[in-house]
Design a protein around this motif. Structure first.
Motif, PDB file in Angstrom:
ATOM      1  N   ASN A 167       0.830  -1.202   0.000  1.00  0.00           N
ATOM      2  CA  ASN A 167       0.000   0.000   0.000  1.00  0.00           C
ATOM      3  C   ASN A 167       0.870   1.259   0.000  1.00  0.00           C
ATOM      4  O   ASN A 167       0.556   2.233  -0.689  1.00  0.00           O
ATOM      5  N   ALA A 168       1.962   1.241   0.746  1.00  0.00           N
ATOM      6  CA  ALA A 168       2.863   2.398   0.782  1.00  0.00           C
ATOM      7  C   ALA A 168       3.491   2.652  -0.584  1.00  0.00           C
ATOM      8  O   ALA A 168       3.589   3.809  -1.024  1.00  0.00           O
ATOM      9  N   TYR A 169       3.883   1.587  -1.283  1.00  0.00           N
ATOM     10  CA  TYR A 169       4.430   1.751  -2.632  1.00  0.00           C
ATOM     11  C   TYR A 169       3.373   2.283  -3.594  1.00  0.00           C
ATOM     12  O   TYR A 169       3.664   3.126  -4.439  1.00  0.00           O
ATOM     13  N   GLN A 170       2.141   1.819  -3.468  1.00  0.00           N
ATOM     14  CA  GLN A 170       1.072   2.318  -4.322  1.00  0.00           C
ATOM     15  C   GLN A 170       0.810   3.795  -4.055  1.00  0.00           C
ATOM     16  O   GLN A 170       0.592   4.574  -4.980  1.00  0.00           O
ATOM     17  N   GLN A 171       0.836   4.190  -2.782  1.00  0.00           N
ATOM     18  CA  GLN A 171       0.650   5.602  -2.448  1.00  0.00           C
ATOM     19  C   GLN A 171       1.776   6.452  -3.035  1.00  0.00           C
ATOM     20  O   GLN A 171       1.526   7.518  -3.590  1.00  0.00           O
ATOM     21  N   GLN A 172       2.997   5.985  -2.919  1.00  0.00           N
ATOM     22  CA  GLN A 172       4.144   6.711  -3.451  1.00  0.00           C
ATOM     23  C   GLN A 172       4.003   6.893  -4.963  1.00  0.00           C
ATOM     24  O   GLN A 172       4.235   7.980  -5.490  1.00  0.00           O
ATOM     25  N   TYR A 173       3.619   5.853  -5.658  1.00  0.00           N
ATOM     26  CA  TYR A 173       3.429   5.935  -7.107  1.00  0.00           C
ATOM     27  C   TYR A 173       2.305   6.911  -7.446  1.00  0.00           C
ATOM     28  O   TYR A 173       2.432   7.734  -8.355  1.00  0.00           O
ATOM     29  N   LEU A 174       1.205   6.851  -6.719  1.00  0.00           N
ATOM     30  CA  LEU A 174       0.058   7.725  -6.975  1.00  0.00           C
ATOM     31  C   LEU A 174       0.423   9.189  -6.740  1.00  0.00           C
ATOM     32  O   LEU A 174       0.077  10.054  -7.541  1.00  0.00           O
ATOM     33  N   TYR A 175       1.126   9.479  -5.652  1.00  0.00           N
ATOM     34  CA  TYR A 175       1.521  10.860  -5.389  1.00  0.00           C
ATOM     35  C   TYR A 175       2.447  11.383  -6.485  1.00  0.00           C
ATOM     36  O   TYR A 175       2.367  12.546  -6.868  1.00  0.00           O
ATOM     37  N   GLY A 176       3.321  10.530  -6.990  1.00  0.00           N
ATOM     38  CA  GLY A 176       4.184  10.916  -8.116  1.00  0.00           C
ATOM     39  C   GLY A 176       3.376  11.221  -9.361  1.00  0.00           C
ATOM     40  O   GLY A 176       3.654  12.188 -10.083  1.00  0.00           O
ATOM     41  N   ALA A 177       2.354  10.420  -9.629  1.00  0.00           N
ATOM     42  CA  ALA A 177       1.497  10.644 -10.801  1.00  0.00           C
ATOM     43  C   ALA A 177       0.725  11.950 -10.664  1.00  0.00           C
ATOM     44  O   ALA A 177       0.596  12.714 -11.640  1.00  0.00           O
ATOM     45  N   ILE A 178       0.208  12.225  -9.479  1.00  0.00           N
ATOM     46  CA  ILE A 178      -0.517  13.482  -9.256  1.00  0.00           C
ATOM     47  C   ILE A 178       0.433  14.665  -9.398  1.00  0.00           C
ATOM     48  O   ILE A 178       0.089  15.685 -10.002  1.00  0.00           O
ATOM     49  N   ASN A 179       1.639  14.545  -8.872  1.00  0.00           N
ATOM     50  CA  ASN A 179       2.636  15.602  -8.989  1.00  0.00           C
ATOM     51  C   ASN A 179       2.951  15.891 -10.450  1.00  0.00           C
ATOM     52  O   ASN A 179       3.039  17.049 -10.857  1.00  0.00           O
ATOM     53  N   LYS A 180       3.117  14.850 -11.266  1.00  0.00           N
ATOM     54  CA  LYS A 180       3.381  15.042 -12.691  1.00  0.00           C
ATOM     55  C   LYS A 180       2.199  15.706 -13.376  1.00  0.00           C
ATOM     56  O   LYS A 180       2.375  16.549 -14.257  1.00  0.00           O
ATOM     57  N   HIS A 181       0.994  15.303 -12.993  1.00  0.00           N
ATOM     58  CA  HIS A 181      -0.221  15.885 -13.563  1.00  0.00           C
ATOM     59  C   HIS A 181      -0.239  17.405 -13.335  1.00  0.00           C
ATOM     60  O   HIS A 181      -0.494  18.176 -14.258  1.00  0.00           O
ATOM     61  N   TYR A 182       0.053  17.820 -12.121  1.00  0.00           N
ATOM     62  CA  TYR A 182       0.047  19.252 -11.815  1.00  0.00           C
ATOM     63  C   TYR A 182       1.293  19.967 -12.337  1.00  0.00           C
ATOM     64  O   TYR A 182       1.249  21.170 -12.588  1.00  0.00           O
ATOM     65  N   ALA A 183       2.391  19.262 -12.517  1.00  0.00           N
ATOM     66  CA  ALA A 183       3.579  19.877 -13.112  1.00  0.00           C
ATOM     67  C   ALA A 183       3.295  20.302 -14.550  1.00  0.00           C
ATOM     68  O   ALA A 183       3.742  21.369 -14.994  1.00  0.00           O
ATOM     69  N   ILE A 184       2.540  19.482 -15.264  1.00  0.00           N
ATOM     70  CA  ILE A 184       2.152  19.833 -16.633  1.00  0.00           C
ATOM     71  C   ILE A 184       1.273  21.078 -16.624  1.00  0.00           C
ATOM     72  O   ILE A 184       1.441  21.986 -17.444  1.00  0.00           O
ATOM     73  N   LEU A 185       0.358  21.166 -15.678  1.00  0.00           N
ATOM     74  CA  LEU A 185      -0.515  22.336 -15.564  1.00  0.00           C
ATOM     75  C   LEU A 185       0.305  23.580 -15.228  1.00  0.00           C
ATOM     76  O   LEU A 185       0.106  24.642 -15.819  1.00  0.00           O
ATOM     77  N   ARG A 186       1.245  23.460 -14.279  1.00  0.00           N
ATOM     78  CA  ARG A 186       2.099  24.609 -13.930  1.00  0.00           C
ATOM     79  C   ARG A 186       2.901  25.074 -15.136  1.00  0.00           C
ATOM     80  O   ARG A 186       3.063  26.269 -15.364  1.00  0.00           O
ATOM     81  N   MET A 187       3.415  24.122 -15.900  1.00  0.00           N
ATOM     82  CA  MET A 187       4.197  24.469 -17.091  1.00  0.00           C
ATOM     83  C   MET A 187       3.329  25.199 -18.105  1.00  0.00           C
ATOM     84  O   MET A 187       3.755  26.183 -18.706  1.00  0.00           O
ATOM     85  N   ALA A 188       2.093  24.771 -18.274  1.00  0.00           N
ATOM     86  CA  ALA A 188       1.192  25.424 -19.220  1.00  0.00           C
ATOM     87  C   ALA A 188       0.846  26.833 -18.760  1.00  0.00           C
ATOM     88  O   ALA A 188       0.756  27.761 -19.561  1.00  0.00           O
ATOM     89  N   ILE A 189       0.653  27.020 -17.454  1.00  0.00           N
ATOM     90  CA  ILE A 189       0.315  28.345 -16.924  1.00  0.00           C
ATOM     91  C   ILE A 189       1.491  29.306 -17.080  1.00  0.00           C
ATOM     92  O   ILE A 189       1.318  30.456 -17.473  1.00  0.00           O
ATOM     93  N   LYS A 190       2.691  28.818 -16.797  1.00  0.00           N
ATOM     94  CA  LYS A 190       3.874  29.667 -16.909  1.00  0.00           C
ATOM     95  C   LYS A 190       4.273  29.923 -18.357  1.00  0.00           C
ATOM     96  O   LYS A 190       5.001  30.857 -18.641  1.00  0.00           O
ATOM     97  N   GLY A 191       3.812  29.066 -19.265  1.00  0.00           N
ATOM     98  CA  GLY A 191       4.137  29.243 -20.672  1.00  0.00           C
ATOM     99  C   GLY A 191       5.556  28.797 -21.016  1.00  0.00           C
ATOM    100  O   GLY A 191       6.178  29.320 -21.924  1.00  0.00           O
ATOM    101  N   GLN A 192       6.068  27.844 -20.318  1.00  0.00           N
ATOM    102  CA  GLN A 192       7.436  27.374 -20.560  1.00  0.00           C
ATOM    103  C   GLN A 192       7.423  26.042 -21.255  1.00  0.00           C
ATOM    104  O   GLN A 192       6.822  25.121 -20.981  1.00  0.00           O
TER     105      GLN A 192
END
Length: 129
Positions: free
Chosen positions: A104-129
């Protein structure tokens, strides 16, 4: 449908709730490993949502909308395991519970990484980089 409430984001949100609930159930099981007549708690989500998503993908009204409906309606199921592993009717197998806790801890770690990547793409789009 927007980027913040996409089906993938909704699935990650549901998965996060499942993993937190599963962790709490596992910890309850470990804490009650020596309690007579305690029935181990089991949380289900993966199998039921997989079956419902496969069924929704076959609907003629559109897979995206059907999948969204499944993600909005799917709930976790917490139930007591019926198997008894000891003579005092305690249903907790501490070895399998600890294994599930690590999984379960490994699954949580993977999920948090996926969510972080999801929002990193959004941040990149907002900043225009």
């Amino acid at each position: 449908m927007d980027f913040l409430t996409s089906n993938s984001m909704r699935l990650m949100e549901k998965s996060m709730g499942f993993l937190w609930t599963k962790q709490a159930a596992i910890l309850d099981n470990v804490a009650n490993a020596e309690t007579p007549n305690y029935k181990a708690k089991v949380v289900t989500f993966e199998d039921s949502i997989r079956a419902k998503l496969e069924e929704a993908a076959q609907r003629p009204e559109g897979a995206v909308r059907a999948v969204r409906e499944v993600l909005e309606d799917e709930e976790l199921s917490v139930f007591e395991a019926q198997e008894q592993t000891r003579m005092d009717d305690n249903g907790v197998n501490i070895t399998s519970e600890m294994t599930e806790l690590v999984r379960n801890a490994y699954q949580q770690q993977y999920l948090y990484g996926a969510i972080n990547k999801h929002y990193a793409i959004l941040r990149m789009a907002i900043k225009g980089q």
